[in-house]
Design a protein around this motif. Structure first.
Motif, PDB file in Angstrom:
ATOM      1  N   UNK A  76       8.749  -5.550  -1.077  1.00 30.22           N
ATOM      2  CA  UNK A  76       7.421  -5.265  -1.614  1.00 30.22           C
ATOM      3  C   UNK A  76       7.380  -3.880  -2.248  1.00 30.22           C
ATOM      4  N   UNK A  77       6.412  -3.632  -3.127  1.00 29.03           N
ATOM      5  CA  UNK A  77       6.313  -2.300  -3.751  1.00 29.03           C
ATOM      6  C   UNK A  77       6.031  -1.222  -2.723  1.00 29.03           C
ATOM      7  N   UNK A  78       6.516  -0.035  -2.997  1.00 27.74           N
ATOM      8  CA  UNK A  78       6.336   1.110  -2.111  1.00 27.74           C
ATOM      9  C   UNK A  78       5.258   2.022  -2.691  1.00 27.74           C
ATOM     10  N   UNK A  79       5.017   3.150  -2.027  1.00 25.26           N
ATOM     11  CA  UNK A  79       4.003   4.074  -2.523  1.00 25.26           C
ATOM     12  C   UNK A  79       4.408   4.685  -3.858  1.00 25.26           C
ATOM     13  N   UNK A  80       5.732   4.646  -4.171  1.00 23.69           N
ATOM     14  CA  UNK A  80       6.177   5.174  -5.454  1.00 23.69           C
ATOM     15  C   UNK A  80       5.912   4.184  -6.588  1.00 23.69           C
ATOM     16  N   UNK A  81       5.718   2.919  -6.236  1.00 20.43           N
ATOM     17  CA  UNK A  81       5.466   1.885  -7.237  1.00 20.43           C
ATOM     18  C   UNK A  81       3.977   1.624  -7.463  1.00 20.43           C
ATOM     19  N   UNK A  82       3.161   1.879  -6.452  1.00 16.75           N
ATOM     20  CA  UNK A  82       1.740   1.545  -6.519  1.00 16.75           C
ATOM     21  C   UNK A  82       0.933   2.721  -7.067  1.00 16.75           C
ATOM     22  N   UNK A  83      -0.151   2.431  -7.797  1.00 23.50           N
ATOM     23  CA  UNK A  83      -0.964   3.526  -8.343  1.00 23.50           C
ATOM     24  C   UNK A  83      -1.632   4.325  -7.240  1.00 23.50           C
ATOM     25  N   UNK A  84      -1.735   5.628  -7.456  1.00 25.93           N
ATOM     26  CA  UNK A  84      -2.357   6.493  -6.457  1.00 25.93           C
ATOM     27  C   UNK A  84      -3.829   6.705  -6.727  1.00 25.93           C
TER      28      UNK A  84
ATOM     29  N   UNK B 129       5.254   9.999  11.239  1.00 28.29           N
ATOM     30  CA  UNK B 129       5.555  11.338  10.770  1.00 28.29           C
ATOM     31  C   UNK B 129       4.460  11.848   9.842  1.00 28.29           C
ATOM     32  N   UNK B 130       4.197  13.118   9.947  1.00 26.47           N
ATOM     33  CA  UNK B 130       3.216  13.724   9.043  1.00 26.47           C
ATOM     34  C   UNK B 130       3.648  13.575   7.593  1.00 26.47           C
ATOM     35  N   UNK B 131       4.946  13.575   7.351  1.00 15.33           N
ATOM     36  CA  UNK B 131       5.478  13.452   6.003  1.00 15.33           C
ATOM     37  C   UNK B 131       6.186  12.115   5.838  1.00 15.33           C
ATOM     38  N   UNK B 132       6.164  11.593   4.634  1.00 18.56           N
ATOM     39  CA  UNK B 132       6.843  10.336   4.343  1.00 18.56           C
ATOM     40  C   UNK B 132       8.348  10.542   4.501  1.00 18.56           C
ATOM     41  N   UNK B 133       8.935   9.703   5.355  1.00 18.50           N
ATOM     42  CA  UNK B 133      10.365   9.830   5.683  1.00 18.50           C
ATOM     43  C   UNK B 133      10.689  11.244   6.160  1.00 18.50           C
TER      44      UNK B 133
ATOM     45  N   UNK C 214       2.613  -1.851   4.962  1.00  9.10           N
ATOM     46  CA  UNK C 214       3.837  -2.615   5.201  1.00  9.10           C
ATOM     47  C   UNK C 214       5.083  -1.747   5.087  1.00  9.10           C
ATOM     48  N   UNK C 215       4.969  -0.619   4.434  1.00 10.83           N
ATOM     49  CA  UNK C 215       6.082   0.315   4.357  1.00 10.83           C
ATOM     50  C   UNK C 215       6.133   1.219   5.593  1.00 10.83           C
ATOM     51  N   UNK C 216       4.947   1.612   6.083  1.00 15.06           N
ATOM     52  CA  UNK C 216       4.882   2.519   7.220  1.00 15.06           C
ATOM     53  C   UNK C 216       5.073   1.800   8.546  1.00 15.06           C
TER      54      UNK C 216
ATOM     55  N   UNK D   7      -5.599  11.684   6.477  1.00 16.61           N
ATOM     56  CA  UNK D   7      -5.792  11.729   5.030  1.00 16.61           C
ATOM     57  C   UNK D   7      -7.249  11.470   4.699  1.00 16.61           C
ATOM     58  N   UNK D   8      -7.656  11.926   3.538  1.00 16.73           N
ATOM     59  CA  UNK D   8      -8.996  11.653   3.028  1.00 16.73           C
ATOM     60  C   UNK D   8      -8.882  11.273   1.563  1.00 16.73           C
ATOM     61  N   UNK D   9      -9.641  10.255   1.182  1.00 14.11           N
ATOM     62  CA  UNK D   9      -9.675   9.782  -0.200  1.00 14.11           C
ATOM     63  C   UNK D   9      -8.270   9.455  -0.720  1.00 14.11           C
ATOM     64  N   UNK D  10      -7.470   8.850   0.144  1.00 14.49           N
ATOM     65  CA  UNK D  10      -6.113   8.442  -0.219  1.00 14.49           C
ATOM     66  C   UNK D  10      -6.057   6.916  -0.239  1.00 14.49           C
ATOM     67  N   UNK D  11      -5.415   6.359  -1.239  1.00 19.98           N
ATOM     68  CA  UNK D  11      -5.318   4.907  -1.328  1.00 19.98           C
ATOM     69  C   UNK D  11      -4.600   4.343  -0.107  1.00 19.98           C
ATOM     70  N   UNK D  12      -5.245   3.373   0.515  1.00 18.27           N
ATOM     71  CA  UNK D  12      -4.696   2.698   1.689  1.00 18.27           C
ATOM     72  C   UNK D  12      -4.422   1.241   1.301  1.00 18.27           C
ATOM     73  N   UNK D  13      -3.142   0.909   1.122  1.00 18.33           N
ATOM     74  CA  UNK D  13      -2.745  -0.453   0.748  1.00 18.33           C
ATOM     75  C   UNK D  13      -2.524  -1.255   2.020  1.00 18.33           C
ATOM     76  N   UNK D  14      -3.155  -2.429   2.081  1.00 15.92           N
ATOM     77  CA  UNK D  14      -3.288  -3.096   3.374  1.00 15.92           C
ATOM     78  C   UNK D  14      -2.829  -4.542   3.425  1.00 15.92           C
ATOM     79  N   UNK D  15      -2.515  -5.185   2.282  1.00 14.83           N
ATOM     80  CA  UNK D  15      -2.242  -6.623   2.303  1.00 14.83           C
ATOM     81  C   UNK D  15      -0.947  -6.920   1.547  1.00 14.83           C
ATOM     82  N   UNK D  16       0.129  -7.312   2.234  1.00 16.41           N
ATOM     83  CA  UNK D  16       1.408  -7.550   1.540  1.00 16.41           C
ATOM     84  C   UNK D  16       1.356  -8.699   0.546  1.00 16.41           C
ATOM     85  N   UNK D  17       0.430  -9.636   0.723  1.00 13.41           N
ATOM     86  CA  UNK D  17       0.319 -10.750  -0.231  1.00 13.41           C
ATOM     87  C   UNK D  17      -0.514 -10.372  -1.458  1.00 13.41           C
TER      88      UNK D  17
END
Length: 248
Positions: free
Chosen positions: A14-22, A86-90, A101-103, A59-69
């Motif tokens: 599935x797309x990651x946070x680098x692929x999805x619009x922020x 982790x506070x930081x990604x990876x 689904x990534x986290x 986080x505040x006002x951050x896109x939260x992607x929630x549905x893998x389908x």
């Protein structure tokens, strides 16, 4: 019958946070100043004693992607916290968005600050047919966020909801706040001055019902303590005739 390879995990397909619009360019404007200040106060006072500082994410006002389908569907909570990540990604980078689904871990608590016209999105228990679910439905039925708070700054009304039997139920507050056992923190209404504005604010408190200080307040407390110790020392010198040691 030929054996096929096992399906790959969603982290690999599935797309990651680098692929999805922020951010959504069709949503004009930014949060108003109250949203920014209130979210910062929540972030700076959310310090669960049972979790290391680098093992929580807020986080505040951050896109939260929630549905893998429906990988392009997202919500943008005014503020949320995740425990045990982790506070930081990876452990190396700031997040562009939070992709569940990534986290592998969903938010533990979400706070929404009601704005004019957002009541149906924040509090409406049902979504329209053939439309992405509203925030209430996402938090309750998809992500199953254990605690959901909604604050109306115009009426100073704080509503608390807890997930019980897969449905949000109103939770009674004790003294204007609600205790959360897992992070060992409570969230309540505090009347005080923050960033020059005196009003009711949402703020975290500890097990002794003390408001968690902000970093600026902690620094002032340290400075005041040092000044008090110095004043006591000079008072002792003056009253008991104790002299300072001579320079050699």
């Amino acid at each position: 019958m030929h054996q096929t390879d096992s399906p790959l995990p969603p982290q690999e397909t599935l797309p990651t946070m680098y692929d999805l619009p922020s951010e959504n360019q069709e949503e004009p404007g930014l949060p108003d100043e109250f949203h920014l200040l209130q979210s910062e106060l929540l972030r700076s006072t959310f310090r669960p004693p049972s979790y290391p500082e680098d093992n929580i994410f807020t986080a505040s006002d951050l896109n939260l992607y929630y549905h893998p389908l429906h990988s392009q569907w997202y919500k943008r909570p005014d503020w949320f916290a995740v425990l045990g990540v982790s506070r930081f990604h990876h452990q190396t980078d700031l997040r562009l968005s939070y992709v569940t689904w990534q986290e592998g871990t969903n938010p533990f608590v979400v706070v929404e600050l009601i704005s004019p016209g957002t009541e149906a999105e924040d509090l409406g228990p049902r979504s329209q047919v053939n439309q992405p679910p509203n925030k209430w439905s996402v938090y309750e039925q998809i992500l199953r966020v254990p605690y959901y708070f909604v604050f109306n700054r115009y009426t100073n009304e704080l509503q608390c909801f807890g997930l019980m039997m897969n449905r949000y139920q109103p939770l009674p507050m004790n003294g204007g706040g609600l205790w959360l056992e897992e992070p060992k923190l409570g969230l309540g209404l505090w009347k005080g001055e923050y960033q020059g504005l005196t009003r009711l604010w949402l703020r975290w408190y500890d097990g002794d019902n003390n408001w968690i200080p902000t970093p600026a307040e902690q620094e002032k407390q340290r400075a005041d303590s040092a000044e008090l110790r110095l004043a006591r020392l000079f008072h002792l010198i003056q009253t008991q005739g104790i002299g300072l040691p001579d320079d050699e």
